[in-house]
Design a protein around this motif. Sequence first.
Motif, PDB file in Angstrom:
ATOM      1  N   VAL A  54       0.835  -1.216   0.000  1.00 33.47           N
ATOM      2  CA  VAL A  54       0.000   0.000   0.000  1.00 33.47           C
ATOM      3  C   VAL A  54       0.867   1.263   0.000  1.00 33.47           C
ATOM      4  CG1 VAL A  54      -1.779   1.297   1.217  1.00 33.47           C
ATOM      5  CG2 VAL A  54      -1.933  -1.203   1.087  1.00 33.47           C
ATOM      6  N   PRO A  55       1.741   1.483   1.012  1.00 38.37           N
ATOM      7  CA  PRO A  55       2.588   2.688   0.941  1.00 38.37           C
ATOM      8  C   PRO A  55       3.581   2.637  -0.209  1.00 38.37           C
ATOM      9  CG  PRO A  55       3.270   1.282   2.757  1.00 38.37           C
ATOM     10  CD  PRO A  55       1.965   0.735   2.257  1.00 38.37           C
ATOM     11  N   GLY A  56       3.865   1.420  -0.695  1.00 35.81           N
ATOM     12  CA  GLY A  56       4.786   1.305  -1.820  1.00 35.81           C
ATOM     13  C   GLY A  56       4.296   1.952  -3.099  1.00 35.81           C
ATOM     14  N   ARG A  57       2.971   2.200  -3.192  1.00 34.14           N
ATOM     15  CA  ARG A  57       2.442   2.823  -4.411  1.00 34.14           C
ATOM     16  C   ARG A  57       2.826   4.298  -4.512  1.00 34.14           C
ATOM     17  NH1 ARG A  57       3.379  -0.513  -6.825  1.00 34.14           N
ATOM     18  NH2 ARG A  57       4.177  -1.355  -4.896  1.00 34.14           N
ATOM     19  N   THR A 182      -3.155   8.859 -14.296  1.00 32.10           N
ATOM     20  CA  THR A 182      -2.209   7.955 -14.958  1.00 32.10           C
ATOM     21  C   THR A 182      -1.534   7.034 -13.952  1.00 32.10           C
ATOM     22  OG1 THR A 182      -1.817   9.574 -16.704  1.00 32.10           O
ATOM     23  CG2 THR A 182      -0.149   7.856 -16.426  1.00 32.10           C
ATOM     24  N   VAL A 183      -1.229   7.558 -12.758  1.00 30.78           N
ATOM     25  CA  VAL A 183      -0.643   6.713 -11.709  1.00 30.78           C
ATOM     26  C   VAL A 183      -1.583   5.560 -11.390  1.00 30.78           C
ATOM     27  CG1 VAL A 183       0.141   6.618  -9.315  1.00 30.78           C
ATOM     28  CG2 VAL A 183       0.678   8.617 -10.722  1.00 30.78           C
ATOM     29  N   ILE A 206      -4.888   0.736  -1.681  1.00 27.15           N
ATOM     30  CA  ILE A 206      -3.895   0.795  -2.757  1.00 27.15           C
ATOM     31  C   ILE A 206      -4.272   1.882  -3.764  1.00 27.15           C
ATOM     32  CG2 ILE A 206      -2.992  -0.460  -4.767  1.00 27.15           C
ATOM     33  CD1 ILE A 206      -3.153  -3.012  -3.044  1.00 27.15           C
ATOM     34  N   ALA A 207      -5.536   1.876  -4.181  1.00 24.83           N
ATOM     35  CA  ALA A 207      -6.002   2.902  -5.123  1.00 24.83           C
ATOM     36  C   ALA A 207      -5.876   4.290  -4.505  1.00 24.83           C
ATOM     37  CB  ALA A 207      -7.450   2.631  -5.531  1.00 24.83           C
ATOM     38  N   GLY A 208      -6.186   4.405  -3.217  1.00 26.70           N
ATOM     39  CA  GLY A 208      -6.056   5.694  -2.542  1.00 26.70           C
ATOM     40  C   GLY A 208      -4.621   6.181  -2.510  1.00 26.70           C
ATOM     41  N   ALA A 209      -3.677   5.254  -2.268  1.00 33.15           N
ATOM     42  CA  ALA A 209      -2.262   5.635  -2.264  1.00 33.15           C
ATOM     43  C   ALA A 209      -1.821   6.100  -3.647  1.00 33.15           C
ATOM     44  CB  ALA A 209      -1.405   4.457  -1.801  1.00 33.15           C
TER      45      ALA A 209
END
Length: 259
Positions: A54-57, A182-183, A206-209
């Motif tokens: 999650v924070p990796g995104r 795009t991210v 994940i989408a939020g990050a």
Amino acid sequence: MAVAADAHAPSSPSLPQARERGLDLVKWLALASMAVDHLRFLIPGHALLGWSFVPGRLAFPLFCLALAANLARRPPGAFGASERRHLGALLLFAVLSEPAHDLMLGNAHKFNILVSLAIGWGIAWGCNALQRGPLLLAGLLAAGAAWLHGSLTYGMLGVLLPTLCLLALQRGGPWPALATLTVLLANLTPRLSAALQAGEPRDWLIAGACLAALPLGLWLLRTALPVTLRVPAVGRWAYFFYPLHMLAIAAAAWLLRMP
């Protein structure tokens, strides 16, 4: 509005210093989120370590934003010693990091992110120059990226992201929103798409990050930081950190697998 304009503004002697500290904060956050993301490779499939994704995104879009911010500080089309060192380091460590990358992941299906960043830098530099030769180079790099799409981390959208970040910095308007979208699209695998439709909490995070990465980075670049806030510079050591931390994780994972 654009950070690029701020970087060249001579009206305030303290402005370049604040701009540098904001950029270093973006780099520190990118490095930290990347390192946290890779912790999941210590024990693949581990329920708790899997949340490090999650924070990796945040990592890749912040690296793209840092590339764009550096380009925005230079005259369009400049290719002096600074640009040669930057591009040379990206290419050199893209090659040197590939064995460590494959060792950590346990496969060689995709190139490491420095390959995507190097191609993205070339496309952004060429588009920013607005000259025939650089634009032709950008087009050739984009065509090559389309051909290698399946082997590039974050694919074609990933290599276009530095250019979108540069436009977001220089022109504002719809470009920050387009870069942010795009991210998300670059991360939107069939598995993630299905999980989002199923309402999985982890995948919504994940989408939020993904959606938060560039707004957070742009805010750090544009915010006047307290004078007392000391931010250590992120220097060339960061290139060495990339393969070395992957080797360390691969070695630790091997030790953890031992009976």
